[in-house]
Design a protein around this motif. Structure first.
Motif, PDB file in Angstrom:
ATOM      1  N   LEU A 280       0.840  -1.208   0.000  1.00 38.62           N
ATOM      2  CA  LEU A 280       0.000   0.000   0.000  1.00 38.62           C
ATOM      3  C   LEU A 280       0.870   1.251   0.000  1.00 38.62           C
ATOM      4  CD1 LEU A 280      -2.925  -0.636   2.483  1.00 38.62           C
ATOM      5  CD2 LEU A 280      -3.084  -0.188   0.059  1.00 38.62           C
ATOM      6  N   ILE A 281       1.892   1.255   0.854  1.00 39.42           N
ATOM      7  CA  ILE A 281       2.744   2.445   0.973  1.00 39.42           C
ATOM      8  C   ILE A 281       3.466   2.723  -0.348  1.00 39.42           C
ATOM      9  CG2 ILE A 281       4.819   3.364   2.124  1.00 39.42           C
ATOM     10  CD1 ILE A 281       3.784   1.896   4.672  1.00 39.42           C
ATOM     11  N   PHE A 282       3.931   1.664  -1.003  1.00 41.86           N
ATOM     12  CA  PHE A 282       4.688   1.862  -2.245  1.00 41.86           C
ATOM     13  C   PHE A 282       3.803   1.770  -3.489  1.00 41.86           C
ATOM     14  CE2 PHE A 282       8.021   0.617   0.746  1.00 41.86           C
ATOM     15  CZ  PHE A 282       8.961   1.603   0.497  1.00 41.86           C
ATOM     16  N   ALA A 283       2.497   1.722  -3.299  1.00 44.61           N
ATOM     17  CA  ALA A 283       1.556   1.568  -4.425  1.00 44.61           C
ATOM     18  C   ALA A 283       2.017   0.442  -5.351  1.00 44.61           C
ATOM     19  CB  ALA A 283       1.408   2.878  -5.190  1.00 44.61           C
ATOM     20  N   TYR A 284       2.429  -0.651  -4.736  1.00 44.83           N
ATOM     21  CA  TYR A 284       2.928  -1.794  -5.496  1.00 44.83           C
ATOM     22  C   TYR A 284       1.737  -2.700  -5.823  1.00 44.83           C
ATOM     23  CZ  TYR A 284       5.933  -5.713  -6.755  1.00 44.83           C
ATOM     24  OH  TYR A 284       6.562  -6.720  -7.432  1.00 44.83           O
ATOM     25  N   ASN A 289      -2.103  -5.366  -1.901  1.00 47.31           N
ATOM     26  CA  ASN A 289      -2.782  -4.133  -2.283  1.00 47.31           C
ATOM     27  C   ASN A 289      -4.234  -4.433  -2.677  1.00 47.31           C
ATOM     28  OD1 ASN A 289      -3.243  -1.554  -3.254  1.00 47.31           O
ATOM     29  ND2 ASN A 289      -1.225  -1.399  -4.174  1.00 47.31           N
ATOM     30  N   PHE A 292      -6.397  -5.409   0.356  1.00 42.32           N
ATOM     31  CA  PHE A 292      -6.809  -4.251   1.155  1.00 42.32           C
ATOM     32  C   PHE A 292      -8.079  -3.635   0.554  1.00 42.32           C
ATOM     33  CE2 PHE A 292      -6.851   0.317   1.982  1.00 42.32           C
ATOM     34  CZ  PHE A 292      -6.777   0.327   3.365  1.00 42.32           C
TER      35      PHE A 292
ATOM     36  N   PHE B 231      -1.561   5.880  -8.212  1.00 42.45           N
ATOM     37  CA  PHE B 231      -2.483   5.572  -7.124  1.00 42.45           C
ATOM     38  C   PHE B 231      -1.715   5.304  -5.837  1.00 42.45           C
ATOM     39  CE2 PHE B 231      -4.661   4.072 -11.035  1.00 42.45           C
ATOM     40  CZ  PHE B 231      -5.522   5.147 -11.107  1.00 42.45           C
ATOM     41  N   THR B 237       2.870   8.587   0.959  1.00 45.60           N
ATOM     42  CA  THR B 237       3.410   8.347  -0.387  1.00 45.60           C
ATOM     43  C   THR B 237       3.092   9.529  -1.295  1.00 45.60           C
ATOM     44  OG1 THR B 237       2.806   6.054   0.039  1.00 45.60           O
ATOM     45  CG2 THR B 237       3.567   6.569  -2.170  1.00 45.60           C
TER      46      THR B 237
END
Lengths: 334, 513
Positions: A280-284, A289, A292, B231, B237
């Motif tokens: 989530l933090i790295f939008a990976y 992701n 979530f 996104f 971020t």
């Protein structure tokens, strides 16, 4: 592991999977959160609610829903995601490779660095290097992975912009991949520039995941090595005049390896299933992701699908670990 | 085992440095400065589905920014929420307000170049009225669709006052019938098509969306040929993206960060009001059935202080469910902060600070900016006048579930968005007891709203809503708190115009002169 044992393990997976399906299905329906209530806007009417409930089959009893779900599941039909409106299995298999690549890079980093630290601490036992290694381990363990993620972004993406902050690939790159294993595919295709870019995107999330694990591996391996290093056969090796480095790497390490292998395997399983926050933090765009999003929207079919695939993956990985264990330890080859 | 010599250490350090520095330089330095033709937006929501008219995505206001880049609504909603010509360049109710006629603009084409015809509009309206979507009950009012020349008309039965406004956004986007019927539902999800200013070039779910300007767009070419939505669900971020410069614009961040970022060289920021308000649902059960308790709860809250201290001044106190930009807003309706009056009201019902009235207040924690902190402050303000409220934290999913079942606690913190700006979409839905979204159940309000739902005279309708609003405020049937603002930080090289609905529309962002 003998073929019979392997077959027995695989057969045992069937009731395990059934148990997982039951638990997940029931749990999702008793925990708070109604997927229909989540999707209706302010102007929706009670008729809208009833119609949507019916269209998603949620108006039926839990038992009826479960029988229908199980019937679909045995045919390989995991249903359609409520929020993403696509086949669940297709979605899960589409995202899994990204998470597997991330977990693989993280575990490789963990093993490499963990081994290096453990070997260094053992080689220089009693020196300040051992103290430094212990200190590094303590810090790496004390800070949770999501905080590492924030710190790494600040240090290596904002203050020193060495790595990208988010995503799996540069959004401006127009590359068509045949598989979802981008990194593997780029290496196989010999596109090393692309592979380097992909590794750049993987670097910070992988390091965030790896740091706590490096400490765990280093501690366990160091402890095993220190136990082995006082055994008689090591003394014999010294008497024979073997160098310290050879004694450590060739004589002690193979015998100290077993607990670390088990630990690494278990942690790889946890890594695959535990990347949610870091993704989530790295939008990976991995499975964490997606999970979530599914949980936020109470997307029951998708949560069920991810859990079932994870359970299957865990069982298969466990079997693989046991097989590796048997390969390393001859006493287990029965 | 072996002691470390200084020489060993220096040798190891030199080796590590030699290996490490070139290693670091191997990594590509991701785009620090964006190219002139590309606009990169650090955004907080990723589209789960590409069908803009059904499923949970269709009613997500946050996704409208993206949908409106790709799809056209029937009618355009301007930044101030006023209706403006779009694909339908003329739109109007008929004289007796029983039907709506839309004139389809000439020269509009789908992204494959095929003309967008009145027949396409009729197909979309028909789909809208029959699709099992979250707002189907509203769009089921679309009946008897007729095409005549370049116009499309339809009856609105049962009548809905805000049907025209509804055609501007949530669940109301045009998709190409010829393409949808050819590729099917799943094919459309994989390769969506619209008639909007941008076309999808690449979509990495949960990571980014790259759009390319549609050269044949009827509204003219947008300023940026390529738009990238990154996104980033996590605010940290998005902050890192804009601070590093790898995104040109970022939204929704803590106010402390907004204040810091907007003063950084090369960046600027705007905090603008949106059509989203914070309020407390009151449920007329137990002690909350007592008007003195409700009125005391309202007058005991210093909204100005909450706005100043908790929202850092970036929101506006409100006393009705209608914000100043909504139709039917009446500035004269006020419920001032008056703790003395609150204490007196409670005393009338036998409550004091030593013998407080007690109830539960439910809230989310982190769902909206400073939601829990706001409720904590309110509970403290209540305590000073003789109200003991126990905070129950729940997930937003639980709130929705309880709300549809009419089982919320006597007080429940929530936010309500209404981008139609018509009072029916907020006041009407939030207070009408037959709606699945109300907490208050009152015959008096129901009767007034039922009459307004079928009132076709707009002046009478607005006057009616003002009157209902006054009744609600006077009797404290609900507790409006403040209107949310949206923080947007962007590069000084851009010209950005805020949209009241909170949309970030790349087609309306240009280069600063």
């Amino acid at each position: 592991m003998s073929p019979a044992t392997l077959l027995r393990r695989l057969l045992l997976a069937v009731p395990t999977m059934f148990g997982v399906a039951v638990v997940v299905f029931v749990l999702l329906r008793v925990v708070p959160g109604d997927p229909i209530a989540m999707m209706i806007p302010g102007e929706a009417t009670p008729e809208d609610v009833a119609r949507l409930r019916e269209s998603y089959g949620l108006d039926k009893s839990i038992l009826h829903q479960f029988v229908l779900y199980l019937g679909q599941l045995v045919q390989g039909d995991f249903g359609v995601s409520i929020s993403l409106k696509q086949d669940v299995l297709e979605l899960v298999l589409g995202r899994l490779p990204a998470t597997l690549e991330l977990a693989f890079v993280a575990i490789t980093l963990s093993v490499t660095c963990g081994f290096a630290l453990a070997l260094a601490a053992t080689f220089w036992t009693g020196s300040w290097i051992e103290s430094v290694v212990d200190g590094i381990n303590s810090i790496a363990l004390a800070i949770p992975e999501f905080l590492w993620a924030m710190l790494l972004i600040l240090a290596f993406a904002v203050l020193m912009p060495l790595f990208p902050i988010s995503g799996r690939i540069d959004p401006m790159r127009a590359t068509a991949f045949t598989t979802q294993f981008y990194l593997l595919e780029s290496i196989v295709r010999g596109e090393f520039g692309l592979a380097r870019e992909l590794l750049g995107h993987l670097a910070l999330p992988a390091i965030s995941l790896a740091l706590p694990l490096i400490a765990v591996i280093a501690r366990v391996l160091k402890s095993s090595l220190q136990e082995v290093m006082v055994q008689d056969y090591i003394l014999l090796a010294r008497v024979k005049g073997f160098s310290d480095l050879r004694i450590l790497t060739r004589e002690a390490l193979p015998n100290a390896l077993l607990p670390t292998i088990t630990l690494t395997g278990v942690h790889f399983i946890f890594l695959v299933g535990g990347t949610v926050l870091v993704e989530l933090i790295f939008a990976y765009p991995g499975i964490g992701n997606m999970l979530f999003g599914a949980a936020s929207n109470r997307d029951l079919p998708l949560i069920q699908g991810v859990t079932i695939v994870f359970a299957l993956l865990f069982i298969l990985l466990n079997i693989a670990i046991e097989m590796t264990y048997a390969l390393v330890n001859p006493r287990l080859r029965r | 085992m072996k002691s470390v010599q200084r020489r060993d250490f220096l040798r190891a350090t030199a080796a590590a440095t030699a290996l490490g520095i070139p290693g670091l330089q191997l990594w590509p330095r991701s785009a620090i400065a964006q190219t002139a033709d590309t606009l990169t937006i650090a955004y907080n929501v990723s589209p789960p589905s590409w069908d803009p008219n059904t499923g949970p995505s269709s009613v997500s206001p946050g996704l409208s920014s993206i949908y409106r880049s790709i799809y056209d609504p029937y009618v355009v909603q301007r930044e101030d929420l006023a209706l403006a010509p779009g694909v339908c360049d003329q739109f109007a109710w008929n004289a007796d307000k029983s039907a709506i006629t839309l004139r389809v603009r000439k020269g509009v084409t789908w992204h494959d170049g095929r003309p967008l015809s009145p027949g396409d509009v009729a197909w979309n309206l028909n789909r809208l009225s029959t699709l099992p979507a979250p707002l189907q009950a509203i769009f089921a009012s679309i009946k008897n669709i007729k095409v005549a020349g370049d116009t499309v008309s339809f009856d609105v039965t049962p009548w809905r006052a805000n049907m025209l406004e509804r055609l501007t956004f949530l669940g109301c986007y045009l998709i190409p019938p010829h393409y949808y019927e050819k590729v099917g539902k799943e094919g459309f999800e994989k390769a969506p098509m619209g008639s909007g200013p941008y076309m999808i070039e690449q979509f990495e779910r949960g990571s980014f969306l790259r759009l390319r300007a549609y050269e044949g767009y009827w509204g003219g070419a947008p300023a940026f040929k390529t738009v990238v939505f990154k996104f980033a669900t996590d605010a940290a971020t998005r902050i890192a993206e804009i601070e590093r410069g790898s995104s040109d614009l970022a939204i929704d961040m803590p106010w402390e960060e907004f204040d810091r970022l907007k003063t950084r060289p090369g960046l600027t920021g705007v905090a603008h009001p949106t059509t989203d308000i914070a309020m407390i649902f009151l449920h007329n059960v137990g002690v909350m059935a007592d008007p003195n308790v409700r009125k005391a709860a309202v007058h005991a809250i210093d909204k100005k202080l909450i706005v100043e201290r908790i929202q850092r001044g970036y929101s506006r106190p409100i006393d009705t469910l209608l914000a100043p930009q909504y139709r039917g807003y009446d500035a004269s309706i006020a419920t001032p902060y008056d703790p003395k009056l609150a204490a007196e009201l409670l005393a009338k019902s036998g409550y004091t600070r030593d013998k407080p009235v007690e109830f539960t207040i439910q809230t989310t924690r982190g769902y909206k900016p400073k939601d829990y902190e706001t409720v904590q402050a309110i509970v403290e303000m209540w305590r000073r006048v003789g109200i003991k409220a126990n905070i129950e934290v729940y997930e937003i999913a639980k709130h929705f579930e309880l709300r549809t079942q009419h089982k919320l606690a006597p007080a429940a913190f929530y936010n309500w968005g209404n981008s139609t700006a018509d009072p029916e979409s907020s006041l009407g839905s939030a207070m009408f007891s037959k709606s699945p979204h109300t907490s208050w159940k009152g015959a008096e309000v129901d009767a007034a709203l039922s009459a307004l739902f079928i009132e076709k005279d707009d002046a009478k309708r607005m006057a009616g809503y003002r009157a209902v609003n006054a009744t609600i405020a006077e009797n404290a049937y609900i507790l409006p708190l403040f209107q949310f603002y949206q923080p947007v930080v962007y590069k000084t090289s851009l010209a950005y115009k805020p949209h009241l609905a909170g949309f970030i529309l790349p087609q309306s962002i240009t280069r600063a002169r």
